[in-house]
Design an enzyme around this catalytic site. Structure first.
Site, short mmCIF file in Angstrom:
data_model
loop_
_atom_site.label_atom_id
_atom_site.label_comp_id
_atom_site.label_asym_id
_atom_site.label_seq_id
_atom_site.Cartn_x
_atom_site.Cartn_y
_atom_site.Cartn_z
N HIS A 49 0.84 -1.19 0.00
CA HIS A 49 0.00 0.00 0.00
C HIS A 49 0.88 1.25 0.00
O HIS A 49 2.09 1.17 0.23
CB HIS A 49 -0.94 0.00 1.22
CG HIS A 49 -0.25 0.07 2.53
ND1 HIS A 49 -0.05 -1.01 3.35
CD2 HIS A 49 0.31 1.12 3.19
CE1 HIS A 49 0.60 -0.64 4.43
NE2 HIS A 49 0.83 0.65 4.37
P1 TYD Z 1 -2.03 -4.17 7.69
O1 TYD Z 1 -2.37 -2.82 7.14
O2 TYD Z 1 -2.60 -5.36 7.01
O3 TYD Z 1 -0.46 -4.31 7.77
P2 TYD Z 1 0.59 -4.35 6.54
O4 TYD Z 1 0.62 -2.98 5.99
O5 TYD Z 1 1.89 -4.71 7.15
O6 TYD Z 1 0.14 -5.39 5.58
O7 TYD Z 1 -2.42 -4.20 9.23
C1 TYD Z 1 -2.65 -5.40 9.92
C2 TYD Z 1 -3.81 -5.21 10.89
O8 TYD Z 1 -3.46 -4.31 11.92
C3 TYD Z 1 -5.04 -4.66 10.22
O9 TYD Z 1 -6.16 -5.34 10.78
C4 TYD Z 1 -5.08 -3.21 10.64
C5 TYD Z 1 -4.39 -3.24 11.99
N1 TYD Z 1 -3.65 -2.02 12.30
C6 TYD Z 1 -4.08 -1.22 13.33
O10 TYD Z 1 -5.10 -1.47 13.98
N2 TYD Z 1 -3.36 -0.10 13.64
C7 TYD Z 1 -2.24 0.23 12.96
O11 TYD Z 1 -1.60 1.25 13.31
C8 TYD Z 1 -1.81 -0.61 11.87
C9 TYD Z 1 -0.57 -0.26 11.08
C10 TYD Z 1 -2.54 -1.72 11.58
#
Ligand code: TYD
Length: 134
Positions: A49
């Site tokens: 992303h």
């Molecule tokens: P995700 O965006 O999938 O991580 P990556 O970018 O590494 O693939 O995030 C994983 C999970 O954590 C998703 O359910 C959202 C949650 N999350 C939060 O609640 N707070 C945060 O600050 C972040 C970065 C993720």
């Protein structure tokens, strides 16, 4: 593309090492959120992303991992394996993380609270927006 690696001074002595992170000093923004990834499986690639506004600094506080950064016209891979070095990730930068060592703890400082509406999760949309911005 200019990769911005921020040197973080390690205060080392006979006891070991200590790094301090300070808003507006070695971290070039207001720190509103800190999160960290650990227990990441070796074969996992995550991220996929960009952010519309968010700025972040990523630090491998333990172990190592690699980043792919893509500004829409160039892709660069960066290895993080030094707890005294931070990778600045500006807004509108597509990122993927991979090759996590088993012991990797990847800590990220962010200038905004978590906001799903700030994410661009579709690569084609990201490229289209980059073209529109240039
Ligand atoms: P995700 O965006 O999938 O991580 P990556 O970018 O590494 O693939 O995030 C994983 C999970 O954590 C998703 O359910 C959202 C949650 N999350 C939060 O609640 N707070 C945060 O600050 C972040 C970065 C993720």
């Amino acid at each position: 593309m200019q990769i911005k690696l921020i040197p973080l001074q390690a205060h080392g002595d006979a006891r070991g090492s200590l790094v301090a992170l300070e808003e507006g000093n070695n971290i070039p923004f207001e720190i509103k959120r800190v999160y960290y990834m650990f227990n990441t499986k070796e074969e996992i690639r995550r991220g996929f992303h960009a952010h519309k506004q968010l700025k972040q600094v990523a630090i491998a506080v333990r172990g190592s991992c690699q980043f792919l950064l893509d500004d829409g016209s160039e892709k660069v891979e960066v290895m993080l394996n030094n707890p005294a070095e931070g990778l600045l990730i500006e807004s509108f930068m597509w990122r993927e993380m991979f090759n996590f060592s088993e012991d990797c703890v990847l800590m990220v400082l962010a200038d905004q609270l978590y906001d799903e509406s700030d994410y661009v999760r579709n690569y084609d949309d990201f490229i289209e927006t980059c073209k529109g911005n240039s």
